[in-house]
Design a protein around this motif. Structure first.
Motif, PDB file in Angstrom:
ATOM      1  N   LYS A 279       0.718  -1.094  -0.170  1.00  0.00           N
ATOM      2  CA  LYS A 279      -0.089  -0.227  -0.250  1.00  0.00           C
ATOM      3  C   LYS A 279       0.956   1.355   0.079  1.00  0.00           C
ATOM      4  O   LYS A 279       2.142   1.212   0.580  1.00  0.00           O
ATOM      5  CB  LYS A 279      -0.727   0.053   1.219  1.00  0.00           C
ATOM      6  N   SER A 280       0.239   2.256  -0.625  1.00  0.00           N
ATOM      7  CA  SER A 280       1.020   3.613  -0.304  1.00  0.00           C
ATOM      8  C   SER A 280       0.748   4.092   1.049  1.00  0.00           C
ATOM      9  O   SER A 280      -0.031   4.108   1.595  1.00  0.00           O
ATOM     10  CB  SER A 280       0.332   4.620  -1.343  1.00  0.00           C
ATOM     11  N   PRO A 281       1.920   4.535   1.831  1.00  0.00           N
ATOM     12  CA  PRO A 281       2.154   4.903   3.145  1.00  0.00           C
ATOM     13  C   PRO A 281       1.658   6.292   3.094  1.00  0.00           C
ATOM     14  O   PRO A 281       2.109   6.901   4.250  1.00  0.00           O
ATOM     15  CB  PRO A 281       3.533   4.587   3.583  1.00  0.00           C
TER      16      PRO A 281
ATOM     17  N   PHE B 244       8.971   4.768   3.599  1.00  0.00           N
ATOM     18  CA  PHE B 244       8.142   5.907   3.962  1.00  0.00           C
ATOM     19  C   PHE B 244       7.597   6.692   2.691  1.00  0.00           C
ATOM     20  O   PHE B 244       7.842   6.754   1.598  1.00  0.00           O
ATOM     21  CB  PHE B 244       9.307   6.861   4.420  1.00  0.00           C
ATOM     22  N   ASP B 245       6.405   7.495   3.145  1.00  0.00           N
ATOM     23  CA  ASP B 245       5.953   8.436   2.230  1.00  0.00           C
ATOM     24  C   ASP B 245       5.681   9.867   3.274  1.00  0.00           C
ATOM     25  O   ASP B 245       4.912   9.702   3.995  1.00  0.00           O
ATOM     26  CB  ASP B 245       4.795   8.048   1.679  1.00  0.00           C
ATOM     27  N   LEU B 246       6.683  10.737   3.001  1.00  0.00           N
ATOM     28  CA  LEU B 246       6.548  11.915   3.889  1.00  0.00           C
ATOM     29  C   LEU B 246       5.790  13.265   3.373  1.00  0.00           C
ATOM     30  O   LEU B 246       5.925  14.267   3.876  1.00  0.00           O
ATOM     31  CB  LEU B 246       7.873  12.323   4.303  1.00  0.00           C
TER      32      LEU B 246
ATOM     33  N   VAL C 207      12.552   6.128   0.905  1.00  0.00           N
ATOM     34  CA  VAL C 207      11.712   7.224   1.284  1.00  0.00           C
ATOM     35  C   VAL C 207      11.318   8.015   0.159  1.00  0.00           C
ATOM     36  O   VAL C 207      11.759   8.658  -0.463  1.00  0.00           O
ATOM     37  CB  VAL C 207      12.543   8.394   2.132  1.00  0.00           C
ATOM     38  N   GLU C 208       9.708   8.143   0.065  1.00  0.00           N
ATOM     39  CA  GLU C 208       9.235   9.098  -0.736  1.00  0.00           C
ATOM     40  C   GLU C 208       9.253  10.528   0.042  1.00  0.00           C
ATOM     41  O   GLU C 208       8.590  10.628   0.926  1.00  0.00           O
ATOM     42  CB  GLU C 208       7.707   8.463  -1.203  1.00  0.00           C
ATOM     43  N   TRP C 209       9.266  11.467  -1.045  1.00  0.00           N
ATOM     44  CA  TRP C 209       9.277  12.891  -0.250  1.00  0.00           C
ATOM     45  C   TRP C 209      10.303  13.119   0.578  1.00  0.00           C
ATOM     46  O   TRP C 209       9.532  13.799   1.895  1.00  0.00           O
ATOM     47  CB  TRP C 209       7.481  13.358   0.012  1.00  0.00           C
TER      48      TRP C 209
HETATM   49 MG    MG Z   1       3.690   7.354  -3.827  1.00  0.00          MG
END
Ligand code: MG
Ligand code: ADP
Length: 153
Positions: free
Chosen positions: A59-61, A79-81, A107-109
Motif C-alpha cells: 500500500k502507499s504509506p 516511507f511517504d513523507l 523514502v518518498e518525499w
Molecule cells: Mg507514492
C-alpha cells in the motif's frame, strides 16, 4: 559520482525495474525516491518489494507515513513523507531507529523531512516522459556505488 538511467515505457516496466534493483540491495541502505505525484515512486517500491520476495499487497504509506516489511533477509521501511509536517512526531514515532544497519529505508518525499533524515546512499528520480517515465539512479556514497555496480536494468 555514478548514475544509471532508463526509459520505462509503462507500469510493468517500472515494476520490473524495481524488481531488478532489489537484487542489488543490501541492508543498511538509505534510498530517497523523488518525483512529482504520480511519477511512479510507489509503483517502483512495489516492484522492489516483489523482488525481495514480499508476496502481499504494497500500500502507499501516504496516511501512515511508513509501512514496515519483513522479508527472509531484511527489514524494509517504506516511507511517504508527503503529509509529514511535525518534527516532534519524528522523535515520538521513533523513526530515527528505523535507519539502522539491518534495514533498508525507502523514502518518498524526503524533502519534507530534510534535517531529520540521514543522507542517502542512493537517490532515485522519476519523471514523466512521453507516455512513460524516465528513471535516474544516483549513487552518493561508497555503499551506494557498490549497490549500483551490481544493478543491471
Ligand atoms: Mg507514492
Ligand atoms: P507516486 O508514488 O510517485 O505518486 P505511483 O507509483 O502511485 O506514483 O504511480 C502513479 C501512476 O503512474 C500509476 O497509475 C501507475 O500505474 C503509473 N505508472 C507507473 N509507472 C509508469 C510508467 N513507466 N509509464 C506509465 N505509467 C506509469
Amino acid at each position: 559520482h555514478s548514475s544509471s538511467t532508463c526509459y520505462l515505457a509503462d507500469e510493468s516496466s517500472t515494476l520490473r525495474c524495481g524488481q531488478q534493483f532489489a537484487s542489488a540491495l543490501q541492508p543498511g541502505l538509505v534510498i530517497y525516491l523523488q518525483g512529482d505525484l504520480g511519477a511512479g515512486k510507489t509503483t517502483f517500491s512495489r516492484g522492489l518489494l516483489r523482488g525481495l520476495g514480499f508476496q502481499g499487497k504494497v500500500k502507499s504509506p501516504t496516511y501512515t507515513l511508513v509501512e514496515p516489511y519483513v522479508t527472509s533477509s531484511l527489514y524494509l521501511y517504506h516511507f511517504d513523507l508527503y503529509r509529514f509536517n511535525d518534527p516532534l512526531e519524528w522523535e515520538d514515532a521513533g523513526f530515527r531507529e528505523y535507519f539502522n544497519a539491518e534495514s533498508i529505508c525507502l523514502v518518498e518525499w524526503p524533502d519534507k523531512a530534510s534535517g531529520l533524515l540521514p543522507t542517502p546512499d542512493l537517490a532515485i528520480y522519476l519523471d514523466l516522459a512521453d507516455t512513460g517515465r524516465h528513471i535516474r539512479i544516483d549513487a552518493l556514497t561508497e555503499r551506494g556505488h557498490q549497490c549500483l555496480s551490481r544493478f543491471t536494468p
